[in-house]
Design an enzyme around this catalytic site. Sequence first.
Site, mmCIF file in Angstrom:
data_model
loop_
_atom_site.group_PDB
_atom_site.id
_atom_site.type_symbol
_atom_site.label_atom_id
_atom_site.label_comp_id
_atom_site.label_asym_id
_atom_site.label_seq_id
_atom_site.Cartn_x
_atom_site.Cartn_y
_atom_site.Cartn_z
ATOM 1 N N LYS A 217 40.550 24.959 71.025
ATOM 2 C CA LYS A 217 39.157 24.902 71.110
ATOM 3 C C LYS A 217 38.762 23.518 71.246
ATOM 4 O O LYS A 217 39.515 22.908 71.687
ATOM 5 C CB LYS A 217 39.011 24.767 68.827
ATOM 6 N N THR B 193 30.559 19.528 59.949
ATOM 7 C CA THR B 193 31.569 20.515 60.686
ATOM 8 C C THR B 193 32.846 20.317 60.320
ATOM 9 O O THR B 193 33.327 20.535 60.515
ATOM 10 C CB THR B 193 31.493 19.679 62.514
ATOM 11 N N GLY C 12 35.804 21.269 58.012
ATOM 12 C CA GLY C 12 36.325 22.396 57.661
ATOM 13 C C GLY C 12 36.013 24.079 59.391
ATOM 14 O O GLY C 12 36.135 25.030 58.797
ATOM 15 N N THR C 13 35.811 23.237 60.182
ATOM 16 C CA THR C 13 34.967 24.362 61.233
ATOM 17 C C THR C 13 36.547 24.480 61.725
ATOM 18 O O THR C 13 36.685 26.621 61.598
ATOM 19 C CB THR C 13 35.143 23.179 62.824
ATOM 20 N N GLY C 14 37.717 24.189 61.902
ATOM 21 C CA GLY C 14 38.898 24.810 62.257
ATOM 22 C C GLY C 14 39.641 25.756 61.409
ATOM 23 O O GLY C 14 39.890 26.409 61.573
ATOM 24 N N CYS C 15 39.517 25.580 60.339
ATOM 25 C CA CYS C 15 39.708 25.903 59.344
ATOM 26 C C CYS C 15 39.654 27.695 58.737
ATOM 27 O O CYS C 15 40.087 28.719 58.694
ATOM 28 C CB CYS C 15 40.286 25.224 57.481
HETATM 29 N N1 LIG Z 1 28.802 21.379 67.075
HETATM 30 C C1 LIG Z 1 29.168 22.743 66.825
HETATM 31 N N2 LIG Z 1 28.578 23.715 67.023
HETATM 32 C C2 LIG Z 1 29.228 25.047 67.558
HETATM 33 N N3 LIG Z 1 30.279 25.124 67.760
HETATM 34 C C3 LIG Z 1 31.571 24.212 67.229
HETATM 35 C C4 LIG Z 1 30.790 23.322 67.409
HETATM 36 N N4 LIG Z 1 32.232 21.741 66.560
HETATM 37 C C5 LIG Z 1 32.974 22.858 67.100
HETATM 38 N N5 LIG Z 1 32.313 24.410 67.174
HETATM 39 C C6 LIG Z 1 33.797 25.729 67.229
HETATM 40 O O1 LIG Z 1 33.795 25.571 66.158
HETATM 41 C C7 LIG Z 1 35.797 25.825 66.344
HETATM 42 C C8 LIG Z 1 36.588 24.837 66.091
HETATM 43 O O2 LIG Z 1 36.680 24.582 66.271
HETATM 44 P P1 LIG Z 1 37.111 22.141 67.084
HETATM 45 O O3 LIG Z 1 36.064 21.884 65.098
HETATM 46 O O4 LIG Z 1 37.517 21.862 67.714
HETATM 47 O O5 LIG Z 1 38.556 22.434 65.875
HETATM 48 P P2 LIG Z 1 38.799 21.438 64.529
HETATM 49 O O6 LIG Z 1 38.348 21.522 63.033
HETATM 50 O O7 LIG Z 1 40.697 21.917 64.492
HETATM 51 O O8 LIG Z 1 39.279 20.147 65.038
HETATM 52 C C9 LIG Z 1 35.667 26.249 67.788
HETATM 53 O O9 LIG Z 1 35.653 27.162 68.073
HETATM 54 C C10 LIG Z 1 35.001 25.132 67.885
HETATM 55 O O10 LIG Z 1 34.034 25.460 69.474
HETATM 56 C C1 LIG Z 2 43.899 20.195 53.071
HETATM 57 C C2 LIG Z 2 43.068 19.966 54.592
HETATM 58 N N1 LIG Z 2 43.728 21.041 55.486
HETATM 59 C C3 LIG Z 2 43.151 21.287 56.459
HETATM 60 C C4 LIG Z 2 42.257 19.881 57.237
HETATM 61 C C5 LIG Z 2 41.297 19.998 58.194
HETATM 62 O O1 LIG Z 2 40.651 20.695 58.440
HETATM 63 P P1 LIG Z 2 39.391 21.359 59.773
HETATM 64 O O2 LIG Z 2 39.119 22.290 59.588
HETATM 65 O O3 LIG Z 2 40.413 20.870 60.909
HETATM 66 O O4 LIG Z 2 38.076 20.178 59.309
HETATM 67 P P2 LIG Z 2 38.462 18.842 59.317
HETATM 68 O O5 LIG Z 2 39.388 18.109 59.113
HETATM 69 O O6 LIG Z 2 38.596 18.240 61.125
HETATM 70 O O7 LIG Z 2 36.891 18.354 58.766
HETATM 71 C C6 LIG Z 2 41.489 19.512 56.194
HETATM 72 N N2 LIG Z 2 40.224 18.007 56.048
HETATM 73 N N3 LIG Z 2 41.754 19.426 54.701
#
Ligand SMILES: Nc1ncnc2c1ncn2[C@@H]1O[C@H](COP(=O)(O)OP(=O)(O)O)[C@@H](O)[C@H]1O
Ligand SMILES: Cc1ncc(COP(=O)(O)OP(=O)(O)O)c(N)n1
Length: 310
Positions: free
Chosen positions: A219, A250, A252-255
């Site tokens: 990602k 943003t 929780g985007t990854g979850c």
């Molecule tokens: N500001 C943003 N605008 C559009 N898409 C986003 C943005 N931030 C993250 N994404 C998308 O959200 C998904 C989760 O990515 P990311 O945020 O890198 O994950 P994580 O939460 O694990 O760090 C991916 O598809 C990424 O491209």
């Molecule tokens: C309980 C818990 N699990 C996973 C995460 C990380 O989630 P993610 O979607 O990568 O979001 P961010 O923490 O990067 O905002 C979490 N925070 N808590």
Amino acid sequence: MAERGFVPDPLNLNRVMPAQGSTFYEVCKKCSPEQVSIIYYFGGGHMKLVLTIAGSDSGGGAGIQADLKTFSAHGVYGMSVITSITAQNTMGVLGIEDVSPDMVYLQMKAIFEDLYPDAVKIGMVSNEDIIKMIAKGLKDYNVKNVVLDPVMISKSGSYLLKPEAVEALKKELISLSLVVTPNLMEAGELIGKEIKNISDMKEAAKKILDFGAKAVIVKGGHLTGDALDVFYDGKEFYEITSERIDTKNTHGTGCTFSSAIAANIALGYDLVESIKRAKAYITGAIKHSLAIGHGVGPTNHFWNIKIREV
Ligand SMILES: Nc1ncnc2c1ncn2[C@@H]1O[C@H](COP(=O)(O)OP(=O)(O)O)[C@@H](O)[C@H]1O
Ligand SMILES: Cc1ncc(COP(=O)(O)OP(=O)(O)O)c(N)n1
């Protein structure tokens, strides 16, 4: 006009519900991501089942809570195995308490011996003993369709996976996964190299595939420019892109993204289509994210469902 087997929503909302006793269940395939797109089936027995194995986020934006909301937003039945409890909000993680490995296994047993899921998402796994127990459960119950989000550090900077457990994650869980969904930092940790651009993302996807996953999506949420993710299934690379949304909210985007992939797999879409649909869903959830709390607000899991406006 109602579709066959469906009646207009009795609350007069902009969605369609199934006729009583209908045996038809489908998430709308015609709707664009910008439309209200869920058709719920309320009859018995036909709902798809999806399990999340992850940590609890008391603030509700990530972890188990985000996963279950995502499942509901896709019209699938959500279940959970909790690995760890975090005291967390939009500003950070105040504390973490792991569930015992035996209790993690018992939750898996309870689910797999009764409510066998159509897909499984794995998120925060915290430590080596929990990782080993999850791997045992996946093997004992012959679990397929596993979406592994190798969660390591929260956006607020707390370790959600003990650094010494990274090797166990690699060794025990990646080979049991249909797809692994690392962000840039996690991909870098897995291959031991900093990931800075698309070419690095492709290299990382190839190397992570060699650990035994069937596919990988690296990602690019933490890059600049378009939000570009790189998918690799051993044959082809796909660059899956959306506009970058300018918001701080943003959490929780990854979850949310990995849960949406699992939900779409359970609904019967192939992997590439599941990822494209999950990308559209997370993009909408970020676009409509919630400015709540005092820090990084959560995405809006129900952005695509019209709820009664008051
Ligand atoms: N500001 C943003 N605008 C559009 N898409 C986003 C943005 N931030 C993250 N994404 C998308 O959200 C998904 C989760 O990515 P990311 O945020 O890198 O994950 P994580 O939460 O694990 O760090 C991916 O598809 C990424 O491209
Ligand atoms: C309980 C818990 N699990 C996973 C995460 C990380 O989630 P993610 O979607 O990568 O979001 P961010 O923490 O990067 O905002 C979490 N925070 N808590």
